[in-house]
Design a protein around this motif. Structure first.
Motif, mmCIF file in Angstrom:
data_model
loop_
_atom_site.group_PDB
_atom_site.id
_atom_site.type_symbol
_atom_site.label_atom_id
_atom_site.label_comp_id
_atom_site.label_asym_id
_atom_site.label_seq_id
_atom_site.Cartn_x
_atom_site.Cartn_y
_atom_site.Cartn_z
ATOM 1 N N THR A 324 85.734 60.504 74.404
ATOM 2 C CA THR A 324 84.994 60.690 73.249
ATOM 3 C C THR A 324 83.281 60.645 73.515
ATOM 4 O OG1 THR A 324 86.727 59.479 71.975
ATOM 5 C CG2 THR A 324 84.711 59.824 70.891
ATOM 6 N N LYS A 325 83.292 59.733 74.272
ATOM 7 C CA LYS A 325 81.353 59.750 74.548
ATOM 8 C C LYS A 325 81.145 60.902 75.440
ATOM 9 C CE LYS A 325 77.341 57.485 75.104
ATOM 10 N NZ LYS A 325 76.670 58.466 75.736
ATOM 11 N N VAL A 326 81.889 61.124 76.490
ATOM 12 C CA VAL A 326 81.548 62.371 77.212
ATOM 13 C C VAL A 326 81.614 63.613 76.596
ATOM 14 C CG1 VAL A 326 82.577 63.716 79.358
ATOM 15 C CG2 VAL A 326 82.437 61.245 79.469
ATOM 16 N N THR A 327 82.317 63.902 75.594
ATOM 17 C CA THR A 327 82.448 64.939 74.787
ATOM 18 C C THR A 327 81.572 65.058 73.885
ATOM 19 O OG1 THR A 327 84.402 64.428 73.554
ATOM 20 C CG2 THR A 327 84.960 65.564 75.336
ATOM 21 N N SER A 328 81.073 64.180 73.315
ATOM 22 C CA SER A 328 79.925 63.863 72.486
ATOM 23 C C SER A 328 78.767 64.307 73.091
ATOM 24 C CB SER A 328 79.853 62.423 71.838
ATOM 25 O OG SER A 328 78.723 62.313 71.057
ATOM 26 N N ASP A 329 78.633 63.657 74.214
ATOM 27 C CA ASP A 329 77.249 64.043 75.265
ATOM 28 C C ASP A 329 77.131 65.762 75.497
ATOM 29 O OD1 ASP A 329 76.360 61.504 74.682
ATOM 30 O OD2 ASP A 329 76.743 60.888 76.862
ATOM 31 N N ALA A 330 78.222 66.104 75.752
ATOM 32 C CA ALA A 330 78.526 67.436 75.898
ATOM 33 C C ALA A 330 78.026 68.486 74.893
ATOM 34 C CB ALA A 330 80.003 67.695 76.247
ATOM 35 N N VAL A 331 78.321 68.117 73.647
ATOM 36 C CA VAL A 331 78.017 68.612 72.608
ATOM 37 C C VAL A 331 76.542 68.610 72.375
ATOM 38 C CG1 VAL A 331 78.059 68.758 70.271
ATOM 39 C CG2 VAL A 331 80.095 68.645 71.263
ATOM 40 N N GLN A 332 75.938 67.356 72.624
ATOM 41 C CA GLN A 332 74.617 67.198 72.666
ATOM 42 C C GLN A 332 74.049 68.112 73.484
ATOM 43 O OE1 GLN A 332 73.987 65.134 70.185
ATOM 44 N NE2 GLN A 332 71.549 65.396 70.462
ATOM 45 N N ILE A 333 74.325 68.143 74.805
ATOM 46 C CA ILE A 333 73.556 68.948 75.950
ATOM 47 C C ILE A 333 73.621 70.409 75.412
ATOM 48 C CG2 ILE A 333 73.959 70.049 78.208
ATOM 49 C CD1 ILE A 333 74.619 66.967 78.917
ATOM 50 N N PHE A 334 74.662 70.940 74.882
ATOM 51 C CA PHE A 334 74.786 72.147 74.425
ATOM 52 C C PHE A 334 73.791 72.704 73.258
ATOM 53 C CE2 PHE A 334 78.123 74.885 76.557
ATOM 54 C CZ PHE A 334 78.409 74.134 77.651
ATOM 55 N N GLY A 335 73.713 71.388 72.466
ATOM 56 C CA GLY A 335 72.742 71.670 71.357
ATOM 57 C C GLY A 335 73.504 72.546 70.142
ATOM 58 N N GLY A 336 72.781 73.421 69.542
ATOM 59 C CA GLY A 336 73.251 74.300 68.637
ATOM 60 C C GLY A 336 74.611 75.121 69.021
ATOM 61 N N ASN A 337 74.456 75.652 70.299
ATOM 62 C CA ASN A 337 75.523 76.349 70.808
ATOM 63 C C ASN A 337 76.970 75.295 70.850
ATOM 64 O OD1 ASN A 337 74.494 78.644 71.249
ATOM 65 N ND2 ASN A 337 73.586 78.324 73.220
ATOM 66 N N GLY A 338 76.702 73.896 71.239
ATOM 67 C CA GLY A 338 77.735 73.149 71.186
ATOM 68 C C GLY A 338 78.505 72.889 69.929
ATOM 69 N N CYS A 339 77.866 73.406 69.001
ATOM 70 C CA CYS A 339 78.632 73.219 67.499
ATOM 71 C C CYS A 339 79.233 74.477 67.106
ATOM 72 C CB CYS A 339 77.526 72.635 66.522
ATOM 73 S SG CYS A 339 76.731 71.193 66.910
ATOM 74 N N LEU A 340 79.162 75.362 68.144
ATOM 75 C CA LEU A 340 79.939 76.552 67.785
ATOM 76 C C LEU A 340 80.903 76.857 68.572
ATOM 77 C CD1 LEU A 340 78.764 79.351 66.058
ATOM 78 C CD2 LEU A 340 77.850 80.212 68.213
ATOM 79 N N ASP A 341 82.189 77.473 67.995
ATOM 80 C CA ASP A 341 83.422 77.568 68.516
ATOM 81 C C ASP A 341 83.397 78.825 69.607
ATOM 82 O OD1 ASP A 341 83.766 80.033 67.194
ATOM 83 O OD2 ASP A 341 85.512 79.201 66.127
ATOM 84 N N GLN A 342 82.269 79.364 69.905
ATOM 85 C CA GLN A 342 82.372 80.476 70.900
ATOM 86 C C GLN A 342 81.975 79.701 72.188
ATOM 87 O OE1 GLN A 342 82.517 83.861 70.264
ATOM 88 N NE2 GLN A 342 82.957 82.869 68.060
ATOM 89 N N TYR A 343 81.921 78.469 72.237
ATOM 90 C CA TYR A 343 81.786 77.690 73.555
ATOM 91 C C TYR A 343 82.777 76.621 73.378
ATOM 92 C CZ TYR A 343 77.060 79.609 74.310
ATOM 93 O OH TYR A 343 76.092 80.531 74.720
ATOM 94 N N PRO A 344 83.536 76.137 74.599
ATOM 95 C CA PRO A 344 84.595 75.157 74.403
ATOM 96 C C PRO A 344 84.128 73.766 74.009
ATOM 97 C CG PRO A 344 83.944 75.545 76.728
ATOM 98 C CD PRO A 344 82.944 76.402 75.864
ATOM 99 N N VAL A 345 82.950 73.339 74.111
ATOM 100 C CA VAL A 345 82.865 71.876 74.183
ATOM 101 C C VAL A 345 82.999 71.433 72.726
ATOM 102 C CG1 VAL A 345 81.167 71.754 76.131
ATOM 103 C CG2 VAL A 345 80.391 72.067 73.656
ATOM 104 N N GLU A 346 82.980 72.138 71.699
ATOM 105 C CA GLU A 346 83.225 71.572 70.374
ATOM 106 C C GLU A 346 84.750 71.317 70.152
ATOM 107 O OE1 GLU A 346 84.668 73.255 67.478
ATOM 108 O OE2 GLU A 346 85.443 74.689 68.753
ATOM 109 N N ARG A 347 85.542 72.101 71.010
ATOM 110 C CA ARG A 347 86.946 71.697 70.743
ATOM 111 C C ARG A 347 87.194 70.708 71.940
ATOM 112 N NH1 ARG A 347 90.073 73.904 74.947
ATOM 113 N NH2 ARG A 347 88.722 75.838 75.207
ATOM 114 N N TYR A 348 86.538 70.420 72.907
ATOM 115 C CA TYR A 348 86.783 69.244 73.781
ATOM 116 C C TYR A 348 86.326 68.074 72.799
ATOM 117 C CZ TYR A 348 86.469 72.610 77.695
ATOM 118 O OH TYR A 348 86.619 73.578 78.586
#
Lengths: 377, 79
Positions: A324-348
């Motif tokens: 949960t923490k690792v994937t939350s940090d991944a979204v944080q690193i990706f920033g806005g892109n991390g909140c978009l389903d074109q990138y896999p981290v929001e799914r993770y």
């Protein structure tokens, strides 16, 4: 003390990784969006013999050792958390039959489960029963040579496509395990949609309305449905979920490192930023720690040590909160892109949270681990 | 033989009943310390330690209720 993988285990890991990169990762987004596993992907898992990974070779499985089996779940989890759930629930049913079934049940079902001719699922949760498993409301009553099952199961992973279910029902007032085939009269399933994460786990409600099964379909004895059958199923479930968490975290980690290298801000890659490096460092250490706990639990399983049950609780607790923490940090690193389903981290990120609820919530783990410590220290 | 089995069983149980001396004929399930987790740990312990298989038909409380009964059960399985 030696904690390294054998050459054979390393070769398996390499093969699993290649399979996942080629045959699973390309379909993971589709699975998530369509809320179903692509049947062609399941067929490829079957072709590889992965559905028989937990079944001994004498019953047609591949009979992997527990550490190799863990690595398989890590790699599949890295590619698609929903697909990993199939391995988990199929294995829970298969192991219940292997461990507590009759010889007839073993020869009837294990070879077909190993070959993927039939898919298995584990049914404990109900509309009114989650963590309080002893209070299941589904009933089983012996009537001549048959048990009659009545009740509803809910949140049953792979309930939409499984052919054979392990149902925990109250029999003579005690939790008891039964095998129920999909085609039994009085049995039907209703698909559930709209999950937060692991959206392709094809969950369903199971409805049993005077569903009659032969009395030979009992697994174990009356009253052992949770203490022995359910507990061994859930132990395997927790073990593979823990490994799946490591896999999902590894995927988020690898995506984060690649993104931090490429993404330019303030005229330099994100990876130059010390606060990004802090997150990468924490990911690195926490994933390694979770993987070591999983290895330890797997080793204890392999040698049959009774401590494996508690060590699996520990590994699952750590791995599920870690992911949960690792994937939350991944979204944080990706920033806005991390909140978009074109990138896999929001799914993770969405997939990760499910692991803190299934096979015992984080809070149930905290209660049980502390309780065990106060009892034994 | 019986004493060796009993000693191993007692050592295992002492992990769960630290503050209490258990008599060989005392019902361990009535002491309030054990739960379903213990039941499965006991099965795994017996299988590993004594190289036996606890089968479905063995899952009778009368095989596990006291140290004496567990010892007899192991002897029977090893025979």
């Amino acid at each position: 003390m030696k904690t390294e993988l054998t050459d054979e285990q390393l070769a398996h890991k390499e093969a699993f990784r290649r399979f996942v990169d080629e045959e699973v990762v390309p379909y993971a987004r589709e699975h998530d969006l369509e809320e179903r596993l692509n049947p062609a992907v399941i067929d490829k898992v079957i072709e590889k013999g992965y559905l028989g990974s937990m079944i001994p070779t004498k019953f047609g499985g591949t009979g992997m050792d527990m550490v190799t089996l863990g690595i398989l779940n890590e790699e599949i989890g890295r590619g698609c958390a929903s697909l990993r759930c199939l391995l988990t629930v199929h294995g829970m049913l298969a192991l219940a039959i292997l461990r507590w079934g009759t010889q007839q049940q073993r020869t009837d079902y294990l070879p077909r489960l190993a070959k993927g001719e039939i898919l298995g699922a584990f049914a404990l949760s109900e509309p009114n029963v989650g963590s309080d498993a002893k209070s299941v409301e589904t009933t089983a009553v012996l009537d001549g040579d048959e048990y009659v099952l009545t009740g509803t199961k809910k949140w049953i992973t792979m309930g939409q496509i499984a052919d054979l279910f392990l149902i925990i029902a109250k029999c003579e007032g005690q939790p008891t395990a039964f095998l129920v085939e999909r085609e039994r009269p009085g049995f039907c399933t209703k698909a559930m949609k709209g999950l937060l994460g692991t959206r392709a786990t094809m969950i369903a409600e199971l409805h049993m309305d005077n569903c009659r099964i032969p009395k030979e379909n009992i697994i174990g004895r009356v009253g052992t449905g949770l203490t022995h059958v359910g507990l061994s199923c859930l132990d395997y479930g927790r073990y593979t979920v823990a490994w799946g968490c490591v896999g999902t975290a590894q995927a988020a980690f690898e995506a984060s490192v690649a993104y931090a290298r490429d993404r330019q801000q303030f005229g330099a890659p994100l990876s130059d930023n010390q606060l990004i490096r802090k997150m990468i460092s924490e990911m690195t250490v926490n994933i390694k720690a979770a993987r070591q706990l999983c290895y330890h639990a797997g080793y204890l399983k392999e040698v049959g040590d009774p401590d494996t049950i508690m060590e699996t609780w520990v590994a699952k607790y750590y791995a599920s909160t870690m992911v949960t923490k690792v994937t939350s940090d991944a979204v944080q690193i990706f920033g806005g892109n991390g909140c978009l389903d074109q990138y896999p981290v929001e799914r993770y990120f969405r997939d990760a949270k499910i692991n803190e609820i299934i096979e015992g919530s984080t809070q149930m783990h905290e209660i049980l681990i502390a309780s065990h410590i106060f009892k034994t220290m | 033989m019986e004493n060796a089995i009993k000693a191993k069983v007692k050592k295992f149980l002492s992990r769960f009943f630290k503050s209490q001396e258990i008599a060989d004929d005392q019902d361990i399930f009535s002491l309030g310390f054990v739960n379903s987790l213990f039941a499965m740990q006991l099965v795994l312990f017996l299988e590993k330690e004594f190289d036996i298989m606890v089968d479905t038909e063995d899952l009778d409380l009368e095989n596990f209720r006291t140290i004496d009964l567990i010892t007899s059960f192991v002897e029977k399985k090893q025979a």
